[in-house]
Write an enzyme that holds these catalytic residues in place. Structure first.
Site, PDB file in Angstrom:
ATOM      1  N   ASP A  17     -39.277  69.759   4.528  1.00 55.69           N
ATOM      2  CA  ASP A  17     -37.790  69.863   5.645  1.00 55.69           C
ATOM      3  C   ASP A  17     -36.118  68.986   4.802  1.00 55.69           C
ATOM      4  O   ASP A  17     -35.536  69.543   4.930  1.00 55.69           O
ATOM      5  CB  ASP A  17     -38.327  69.807   6.915  1.00 55.69           C
ATOM      6  CG  ASP A  17     -39.983  70.801   7.355  1.00 55.69           C
ATOM      7  OD1 ASP A  17     -39.594  71.531   6.685  1.00 55.69           O
ATOM      8  OD2 ASP A  17     -40.100  70.692   8.799  1.00 55.69           O
ATOM      9  N   ARG A  64     -20.616  99.726   0.732  1.00 49.23           N
ATOM     10  CA  ARG A  64     -20.329  99.268  -0.445  1.00 49.23           C
ATOM     11  C   ARG A  64     -21.180  99.348  -1.996  1.00 49.23           C
ATOM     12  O   ARG A  64     -20.658  98.843  -2.939  1.00 49.23           O
ATOM     13  CB  ARG A  64     -19.208  98.529  -0.540  1.00 49.23           C
ATOM     14  CG  ARG A  64     -19.706  97.245  -0.696  1.00 49.23           C
ATOM     15  CD  ARG A  64     -18.916  95.688  -0.406  1.00 49.23           C
ATOM     16  NE  ARG A  64     -19.957  94.742  -0.631  1.00 49.23           N
ATOM     17  CZ  ARG A  64     -20.076  94.438  -0.970  1.00 49.23           C
ATOM     18  NH1 ARG A  64     -20.482  94.612  -2.607  1.00 49.23           N
ATOM     19  NH2 ARG A  64     -20.860  92.959  -1.262  1.00 49.23           N
ATOM     20  N   ARG A 109     -52.108  65.217  10.977  1.00 53.49           N
ATOM     21  CA  ARG A 109     -51.684  64.398  12.333  1.00 53.49           C
ATOM     22  C   ARG A 109     -52.538  63.526  13.165  1.00 53.49           C
ATOM     23  O   ARG A 109     -53.698  64.459  13.756  1.00 53.49           O
ATOM     24  CB  ARG A 109     -50.696  65.814  13.089  1.00 53.49           C
ATOM     25  CG  ARG A 109     -50.112  66.517  11.470  1.00 53.49           C
ATOM     26  CD  ARG A 109     -48.686  67.128  12.074  1.00 53.49           C
ATOM     27  NE  ARG A 109     -48.346  68.638  11.255  1.00 53.49           N
ATOM     28  CZ  ARG A 109     -46.979  68.091  10.249  1.00 53.49           C
ATOM     29  NH1 ARG A 109     -46.561  67.103  10.982  1.00 53.49           N
ATOM     30  NH2 ARG A 109     -46.942  69.517   9.430  1.00 53.49           N
ATOM     31  N   ARG A 133     -36.562  90.140  -5.094  1.00 49.91           N
ATOM     32  CA  ARG A 133     -35.237  91.278  -5.452  1.00 49.91           C
ATOM     33  C   ARG A 133     -35.196  92.573  -6.090  1.00 49.91           C
ATOM     34  O   ARG A 133     -34.999  93.616  -5.837  1.00 49.91           O
ATOM     35  CB  ARG A 133     -34.645  90.225  -5.422  1.00 49.91           C
ATOM     36  CG  ARG A 133     -33.123  90.557  -6.150  1.00 49.91           C
ATOM     37  CD  ARG A 133     -31.951  89.650  -7.076  1.00 49.91           C
ATOM     38  NE  ARG A 133     -32.007  87.910  -6.435  1.00 49.91           N
ATOM     39  CZ  ARG A 133     -30.611  88.790  -5.680  1.00 49.91           C
ATOM     40  NH1 ARG A 133     -29.834  90.063  -4.765  1.00 49.91           N
ATOM     41  NH2 ARG A 133     -30.389  87.540  -4.692  1.00 49.91           N
ATOM     42  N   GLY A 179     -46.968  66.713   7.454  1.00 49.53           N
ATOM     43  CA  GLY A 179     -47.502  67.774   6.079  1.00 49.53           C
ATOM     44  C   GLY A 179     -47.165  66.733   5.355  1.00 49.53           C
ATOM     45  O   GLY A 179     -46.294  66.385   4.493  1.00 49.53           O
ATOM     46  N   ARG A 212     -49.929  51.100  -8.707  1.00 56.12           N
ATOM     47  CA  ARG A 212     -49.464  51.199 -10.621  1.00 56.12           C
ATOM     48  C   ARG A 212     -48.304  49.695  -9.871  1.00 56.12           C
ATOM     49  O   ARG A 212     -48.474  48.133 -10.531  1.00 56.12           O
ATOM     50  CB  ARG A 212     -49.106  51.578 -11.465  1.00 56.12           C
ATOM     51  CG  ARG A 212     -49.880  53.037 -11.398  1.00 56.12           C
ATOM     52  CD  ARG A 212     -49.922  52.881 -12.999  1.00 56.12           C
ATOM     53  NE  ARG A 212     -51.292  53.628 -12.938  1.00 56.12           N
ATOM     54  CZ  ARG A 212     -51.524  55.348 -13.981  1.00 56.12           C
ATOM     55  NH1 ARG A 212     -50.632  55.440 -14.575  1.00 56.12           N
ATOM     56  NH2 ARG A 212     -52.566  55.465 -13.832  1.00 56.12           N
ATOM     57  N   ARG A 237     -34.584  98.172   0.280  1.00 56.45           N
ATOM     58  CA  ARG A 237     -35.325  97.966   0.993  1.00 56.45           C
ATOM     59  C   ARG A 237     -34.120  96.736   1.683  1.00 56.45           C
ATOM     60  O   ARG A 237     -33.816  96.056   1.045  1.00 56.45           O
ATOM     61  CB  ARG A 237     -35.991  97.658   0.734  1.00 56.45           C
ATOM     62  CG  ARG A 237     -37.092  98.373   1.097  1.00 56.45           C
ATOM     63  CD  ARG A 237     -38.249  98.316   1.020  1.00 56.45           C
ATOM     64  NE  ARG A 237     -39.613  99.463   1.098  1.00 56.45           N
ATOM     65  CZ  ARG A 237     -41.080  99.749   0.872  1.00 56.45           C
ATOM     66  NH1 ARG A 237     -41.107  98.775   0.370  1.00 56.45           N
ATOM     67  NH2 ARG A 237     -41.579 100.421   0.938  1.00 56.45           N
ATOM     68  N   ASP A 242     -41.129  62.474   9.420  1.00 58.41           N
ATOM     69  CA  ASP A 242     -40.520  62.301  10.569  1.00 58.41           C
ATOM     70  C   ASP A 242     -41.886  61.303  11.467  1.00 58.41           C
ATOM     71  O   ASP A 242     -41.320  59.986  11.905  1.00 58.41           O
ATOM     72  CB  ASP A 242     -40.092  63.688  11.672  1.00 58.41           C
ATOM     73  CG  ASP A 242     -38.770  63.101  12.208  1.00 58.41           C
ATOM     74  OD1 ASP A 242     -38.165  62.393  11.864  1.00 58.41           O
ATOM     75  OD2 ASP A 242     -39.054  64.059  13.642  1.00 58.41           O
ATOM     76  N   ASP A 274     -35.415  66.403   6.243  1.00 54.85           N
ATOM     77  CA  ASP A 274     -34.341  66.438   7.584  1.00 54.85           C
ATOM     78  C   ASP A 274     -34.618  64.977   7.824  1.00 54.85           C
ATOM     79  O   ASP A 274     -34.883  64.550   9.624  1.00 54.85           O
ATOM     80  CB  ASP A 274     -34.844  67.070   8.273  1.00 54.85           C
ATOM     81  CG  ASP A 274     -36.396  67.236   9.129  1.00 54.85           C
ATOM     82  OD1 ASP A 274     -37.254  66.587   8.393  1.00 54.85           O
ATOM     83  OD2 ASP A 274     -37.011  67.019  10.038  1.00 54.85           O
ATOM     84  N   THR A 330     -41.099  65.393   2.720  1.00 55.65           N
ATOM     85  CA  THR A 330     -40.915  66.345   3.934  1.00 55.65           C
ATOM     86  C   THR A 330     -39.977  67.391   3.267  1.00 55.65           C
ATOM     87  O   THR A 330     -38.481  67.336   2.483  1.00 55.65           O
ATOM     88  CB  THR A 330     -40.896  65.978   5.073  1.00 55.65           C
ATOM     89  OG1 THR A 330     -40.931  67.026   5.645  1.00 55.65           O
ATOM     90  CG2 THR A 330     -39.503  65.286   4.969  1.00 55.65           C
ATOM     91  N   GLY A 368     -39.579  75.600   7.855  1.00 53.56           N
ATOM     92  CA  GLY A 368     -38.137  74.249   8.606  1.00 53.56           C
ATOM     93  C   GLY A 368     -37.687  74.468  10.434  1.00 53.56           C
ATOM     94  O   GLY A 368     -37.342  75.612  10.791  1.00 53.56           O
ATOM     95  N   ARG A 369     -39.368  73.390  10.957  1.00 50.24           N
ATOM     96  CA  ARG A 369     -38.824  73.745  12.485  1.00 50.24           C
ATOM     97  C   ARG A 369     -37.738  73.547  13.056  1.00 50.24           C
ATOM     98  O   ARG A 369     -37.430  73.974  14.123  1.00 50.24           O
ATOM     99  CB  ARG A 369     -40.156  73.138  12.657  1.00 50.24           C
ATOM    100  CG  ARG A 369     -40.763  73.470  13.241  1.00 50.24           C
ATOM    101  CD  ARG A 369     -42.807  72.128  13.800  1.00 50.24           C
ATOM    102  NE  ARG A 369     -42.724  71.186  12.775  1.00 50.24           N
ATOM    103  CZ  ARG A 369     -43.437  70.467  12.333  1.00 50.24           C
ATOM    104  NH1 ARG A 369     -44.363  70.594  13.622  1.00 50.24           N
ATOM    105  NH2 ARG A 369     -43.587  69.604  11.377  1.00 50.24           N
TER     106      ARG A 369
END
Ligand code: F6P
Length: 318
Positions: free
Chosen positions: A126, A210, A71, A153, A10, A24, A161, A102, A128, A124, A169-170
């Protein structure tokens, strides 16, 4: 000396800064530098071209990767890897910089085991990868998610709502956790931490009692499907609930200053490593310093999510 560079898996914002630094720094040292397009797939197919200073002009601010990425299941067969090595021999390339996550680490180690000097640059969204505090692309993606949360927001407040926001983030929740904390999310679901639907809904209803006008729930794709969470939260609480799946928007965009600097530092360091004998390393950043770690030592290891950060997010979302 001849070196090559490729990007794989990715894409991540800041990969171009890393490619630029590799090219460079190589030219600075009188090294012939080649770019392989489309990752390991391109390597197998021999999509290899000499790069010059102008090949990397005007790219530091661009997202994606000028070398393209892919890939490649074929690369993970012994036949595929032999073809890749044969292509490198054809060009007399003596070392390879692999920029990616990875899968790129696994690919780099496979080539290193066949005797090729390899330096992996962690990139990545992720975040990770073990052996580095941060990967290229993570900061930009985090900021992209925060921007989305800020916008949601506004509308969440206006309409009172619940918004469920699904991030990438698999297998890891770094992106969801960091963006959720920085975006003031009420609930953050990550694959590393068990969660419970009843407790989640109770928390939402307590907030409502609240006087909270709205709630933001961040879900890492590896923790649950955002669609499923939105449906169940809506059913259980009866609250007006909407879903936003951020998807590949998180992978694009101009890299932040941090990702440009990180890409530049790690790309540069990768070339330095390949000048040393016996290179089979990943470069990284630890406590602010450029470091290198041996590929076989980081392979199959996963960084731990910072539980303190998760707890902090919980406390602040009270
Ligand atoms: O590994 C990076 C990542 O963006 C993951 O977060 C995500 O699950 C995956 O890649 C998506 O992959 P693809 O672009 O191949 O669909």
């Amino acid at each position: 000396m001849k070196l090559a560079v490729l990007t794989s898996g990715g894409d991540a914002p800041g990969m171009n800064a890393a490619i630029r630094a590799v090219v460079r720094r190589s030219i600075f040292d009188g090294i012939d530098i080649f770019g392989v397009s489309h990752g390991f797939h391109g390597l197998i197919e021999g999509s290899i071209e000499r790069m010059g200073l102008s090949s990397v002009a005007d790219i530091i601010h661009r997202g994606g990767t000028i070398l393209r990425s892919a890939r490649s299941p074929e690369f993970f067969t012994s036949h595929g890897r032999e073809r890749a090595i044969a292509q490198l021999r054809r060009y007399r390339i003596e070392g390879l910089v692999v920029i990616g996550g990875d899968g790129s680490l696994r690919g780099g180690l496979a080539l290193a085991r066949l005797g090729l000097p390899v330096a992996v640059v962690p990139a990545t969204i992720d975040n990770d990868m073990f052996g580095t505090d941060i990967c290229i692309g993570f900061d930009t993606a985090t900021n992209t998610v925060i921007q989305a949360i800020d916008r949601l927001r506004d509308t969440a407040t206006s309409h009172e709502r619940i918004f469920v926001v699904e991030t990438m983030g698999r297998h890891a929740g770094f992106l969801a956790l960091t963006a959720g904390l920085a975006g003031g999310a009420e609930t953050i679901l990550v694959p590393e931490v068990a969660w419970d639907m009843a407790a989640l809904c109770q928390r939402l209803l307590r907030g409502l009692e609240r006087g909270k006008a709205h709630s933001i729930i961040i879900v890492a794709e590896g923790a649950a499907s955002g669609a499923d969470i939105a449906r169940r939260v809506g059913d259980v609480t009866g609250l007006d609930t909407r879903l936003t799946v951020l998807g590949h928007i998180q992978r694009g965009g101009s890299p932040t200053a941090q990702d440009r600097v990180l890409g530049s530092r790690l790309g540069h360091r990768a070339v330095e490593l390949l000048l040393l004998p016996d290179a089979a390393h990943m470069v990284g950043l630890q406590a602010g310093f450029d470091v290198s770690v041996r590929l076989h030592e980081v392979m199959d290891q996963r960084p731990c999510l910072d539980q303190r950060l998760y707890d902090l997010a919980q406390v602040l979302a009270i």
